[in-house]
Design a protein around this motif. Structure first.
Motif, PDB file in Angstrom:
ATOM      1  N   LEU A 143       0.827  -1.210   0.000  1.00 18.97           N
ATOM      2  CA  LEU A 143       0.000   0.000   0.000  1.00 18.97           C
ATOM      3  C   LEU A 143       0.864   1.264   0.000  1.00 18.97           C
ATOM      4  O   LEU A 143       0.537   2.242  -0.690  1.00 18.97           O
ATOM      5  CB  LEU A 143      -0.944   0.010   1.205  1.00 18.97           C
ATOM      6  CG  LEU A 143      -2.140  -0.933   1.117  1.00 18.97           C
ATOM      7  CD1 LEU A 143      -2.901  -0.957   2.431  1.00 18.97           C
ATOM      8  CD2 LEU A 143      -3.068  -0.533  -0.027  1.00 18.97           C
ATOM      9  N   LEU A 144       1.959   1.245   0.757  1.00 22.11           N
ATOM     10  CA  LEU A 144       2.871   2.395   0.759  1.00 22.11           C
ATOM     11  C   LEU A 144       3.487   2.612  -0.618  1.00 22.11           C
ATOM     12  O   LEU A 144       3.602   3.756  -1.088  1.00 22.11           O
ATOM     13  CB  LEU A 144       3.974   2.210   1.799  1.00 22.11           C
ATOM     14  CG  LEU A 144       3.560   2.418   3.250  1.00 22.11           C
ATOM     15  CD1 LEU A 144       4.687   2.018   4.194  1.00 22.11           C
ATOM     16  CD2 LEU A 144       3.163   3.865   3.482  1.00 22.11           C
ATOM     17  N   LYS A 147       0.863   4.119  -2.839  1.00 20.07           N
ATOM     18  CA  LYS A 147       0.624   5.524  -2.504  1.00 20.07           C
ATOM     19  C   LYS A 147       1.730   6.408  -3.083  1.00 20.07           C
ATOM     20  O   LYS A 147       1.456   7.499  -3.613  1.00 20.07           O
ATOM     21  CB  LYS A 147       0.561   5.675  -0.969  1.00 20.07           C
ATOM     22  CG  LYS A 147       0.363   7.096  -0.494  1.00 20.07           C
ATOM     23  CD  LYS A 147      -0.969   7.667  -0.924  1.00 20.07           C
ATOM     24  CE  LYS A 147      -1.160   9.017  -0.282  1.00 20.07           C
ATOM     25  NZ  LYS A 147      -1.931   9.938  -1.094  1.00 20.07           N
ATOM     26  N   LYS A 148       2.982   5.935  -3.018  1.00 24.50           N
ATOM     27  CA  LYS A 148       4.091   6.700  -3.601  1.00 24.50           C
ATOM     28  C   LYS A 148       3.935   6.810  -5.112  1.00 24.50           C
ATOM     29  O   LYS A 148       4.199   7.877  -5.696  1.00 24.50           O
ATOM     30  CB  LYS A 148       5.430   6.045  -3.264  1.00 24.50           C
ATOM     31  CG  LYS A 148       5.838   6.227  -1.820  1.00 24.50           C
ATOM     32  CD  LYS A 148       7.161   5.554  -1.524  1.00 24.50           C
ATOM     33  CE  LYS A 148       7.514   5.711  -0.061  1.00 24.50           C
ATOM     34  NZ  LYS A 148       8.742   5.015   0.302  1.00 24.50           N
ATOM     35  N   LEU A 150       1.078   6.757  -6.719  1.00 24.79           N
ATOM     36  CA  LEU A 150      -0.044   7.679  -6.927  1.00 24.79           C
ATOM     37  C   LEU A 150       0.429   9.124  -6.782  1.00 24.79           C
ATOM     38  O   LEU A 150       0.127   9.976  -7.630  1.00 24.79           O
ATOM     39  CB  LEU A 150      -1.159   7.386  -5.921  1.00 24.79           C
ATOM     40  CG  LEU A 150      -2.367   8.323  -5.943  1.00 24.79           C
ATOM     41  CD1 LEU A 150      -3.142   8.191  -7.243  1.00 24.79           C
ATOM     42  CD2 LEU A 150      -3.273   8.063  -4.757  1.00 24.79           C
ATOM     43  N   ASP A 151       1.205   9.384  -5.721  1.00 21.71           N
ATOM     44  CA  ASP A 151       1.713  10.736  -5.492  1.00 21.71           C
ATOM     45  C   ASP A 151       2.669  11.195  -6.593  1.00 21.71           C
ATOM     46  O   ASP A 151       2.721  12.377  -6.934  1.00 21.71           O
ATOM     47  CB  ASP A 151       2.419  10.824  -4.135  1.00 21.71           C
ATOM     48  CG  ASP A 151       1.445  10.657  -2.967  1.00 21.71           C
ATOM     49  OD1 ASP A 151       0.221  10.803  -3.179  1.00 21.71           O
ATOM     50  OD2 ASP A 151       1.923  10.351  -1.846  1.00 21.71           O
ATOM     51  N   GLN A 157      -5.997   7.709  -9.749  1.00 20.51           N
ATOM     52  CA  GLN A 157      -6.742   7.395  -8.523  1.00 20.51           C
ATOM     53  C   GLN A 157      -7.541   6.103  -8.699  1.00 20.51           C
ATOM     54  O   GLN A 157      -7.624   5.290  -7.780  1.00 20.51           O
ATOM     55  CB  GLN A 157      -7.670   8.566  -8.152  1.00 20.51           C
ATOM     56  CG  GLN A 157      -8.376   8.400  -6.824  1.00 20.51           C
ATOM     57  CD  GLN A 157      -7.427   8.403  -5.625  1.00 20.51           C
ATOM     58  OE1 GLN A 157      -6.517   9.212  -5.546  1.00 20.51           O
ATOM     59  NE2 GLN A 157      -7.636   7.479  -4.705  1.00 20.51           N
ATOM     60  N   PHE A 160      -5.147   3.184  -8.414  1.00 22.30           N
ATOM     61  CA  PHE A 160      -4.767   3.037  -7.008  1.00 22.30           C
ATOM     62  C   PHE A 160      -5.869   2.345  -6.224  1.00 22.30           C
ATOM     63  O   PHE A 160      -5.622   1.403  -5.468  1.00 22.30           O
ATOM     64  CB  PHE A 160      -4.461   4.407  -6.393  1.00 22.30           C
ATOM     65  CG  PHE A 160      -4.218   4.355  -4.904  1.00 22.30           C
ATOM     66  CD1 PHE A 160      -2.980   3.958  -4.402  1.00 22.30           C
ATOM     67  CD2 PHE A 160      -5.216   4.696  -4.005  1.00 22.30           C
ATOM     68  CE1 PHE A 160      -2.755   3.909  -3.035  1.00 22.30           C
ATOM     69  CE2 PHE A 160      -4.997   4.649  -2.643  1.00 22.30           C
ATOM     70  CZ  PHE A 160      -3.765   4.251  -2.148  1.00 22.30           C
ATOM     71  N   ASN A 161      -7.113   2.802  -6.407  1.00 20.36           N
ATOM     72  CA  ASN A 161      -8.254   2.216  -5.682  1.00 20.36           C
ATOM     73  C   ASN A 161      -8.453   0.748  -6.053  1.00 20.36           C
ATOM     74  O   ASN A 161      -8.758  -0.086  -5.182  1.00 20.36           O
ATOM     75  CB  ASN A 161      -9.525   3.011  -5.957  1.00 20.36           C
ATOM     76  CG  ASN A 161      -9.493   4.382  -5.312  1.00 20.36           C
ATOM     77  OD1 ASN A 161      -8.717   4.636  -4.383  1.00 20.36           O
ATOM     78  ND2 ASN A 161     -10.319   5.296  -5.818  1.00 20.36           N
ATOM     79  N   LYS A 164      -5.650  -1.257  -4.374  1.00 20.13           N
ATOM     80  CA  LYS A 164      -5.875  -1.248  -2.933  1.00 20.13           C
ATOM     81  C   LYS A 164      -6.972  -2.257  -2.583  1.00 20.13           C
ATOM     82  O   LYS A 164      -6.831  -3.040  -1.640  1.00 20.13           O
ATOM     83  CB  LYS A 164      -6.271   0.145  -2.480  1.00 20.13           C
ATOM     84  CG  LYS A 164      -6.567   0.268  -0.996  1.00 20.13           C
ATOM     85  CD  LYS A 164      -6.937   1.692  -0.653  1.00 20.13           C
ATOM     86  CE  LYS A 164      -7.484   1.811   0.743  1.00 20.13           C
ATOM     87  NZ  LYS A 164      -7.959   3.143   1.037  1.00 20.13           N
TER      88      LYS A 164
END
Length: 170
Positions: A143-144, A147-148, A150-151, A157, A160-161, A164
């Protein structure tokens, strides 16, 4: 007095300086009288590589370590520990821990315990892990990473979803 000294020297090879327990790499402490749970043989034919028929002390050493290997019909059995001793093989350097166990009939078997654990010839074996804590750490790490990404703009998004949701099993 001479007779006693001669008798001691004659019996010395038969006296074993065995230990009464051994803490193995699989976290289990083996004691005389305990049961060893035999799994499957690690040889291609299903026979055992690290569980061999015990060799009496009065016989000359075998040239090959596998000529008296336990057969595959010894699999999924329980064997009672009679003795814990040290020994060495011709191909190994140094002494290894051997559990002498009672087999079927009159035959005793030597279990080269650390090697048998590594090859999963006994249970619990080396590949046994605590599955309760491993996935949580793996999921959090993933997940980390997501998130990186995605950022950084490498994932949308929606992507990512979706990832996840897949990781969390929803």
């Amino acid at each position: 007095m001479k007779k006693i000294i001669i008798a001691i020297f004659c019996l010395l090879p038969f006296i074993s300086f065995a230990q009464s327990e051994y803490k193995a790499s699989n976290g289990k402490t083996y004691r005389i009288g305990d049961t060893v749970k035999v799994a499957l043989g690690s040889m291609p034919d299903g026979n055992f590589k690290y569980i061999t028929a015990s060799q009496p002390a009065f016989l000359p050493p075998r040239r090959s370590g596998n000529d008296l290997s336990a057969r595959k019909d010894f699999a999924h059995s329980n064997a009672v520990i009679k003795k814990i001793k040290t020994g060495s093989r011709f191909t190994d350097s140094g002494n290894k821990i051997i559990l002498v166990v009672k087999g079927n009939g009159l035959v005793n078997f030597d279990v080269w315990i650390e090697e048998a654990i590594a090859a999963c010839e006994v249970t619990p074996c080396a590949t046994t892990t605590n599955t309760a804590s491993t996935p949580a750490t793996g999921v959090a790490d993933e997940l980390l990473k997501l998130k990186k990404l995605l950022d950084a703009g490498a994932l949308t998004q929606a992507e990512f979803n979706a990832q996840k949701k897949k990781l969390l099993g929803n």
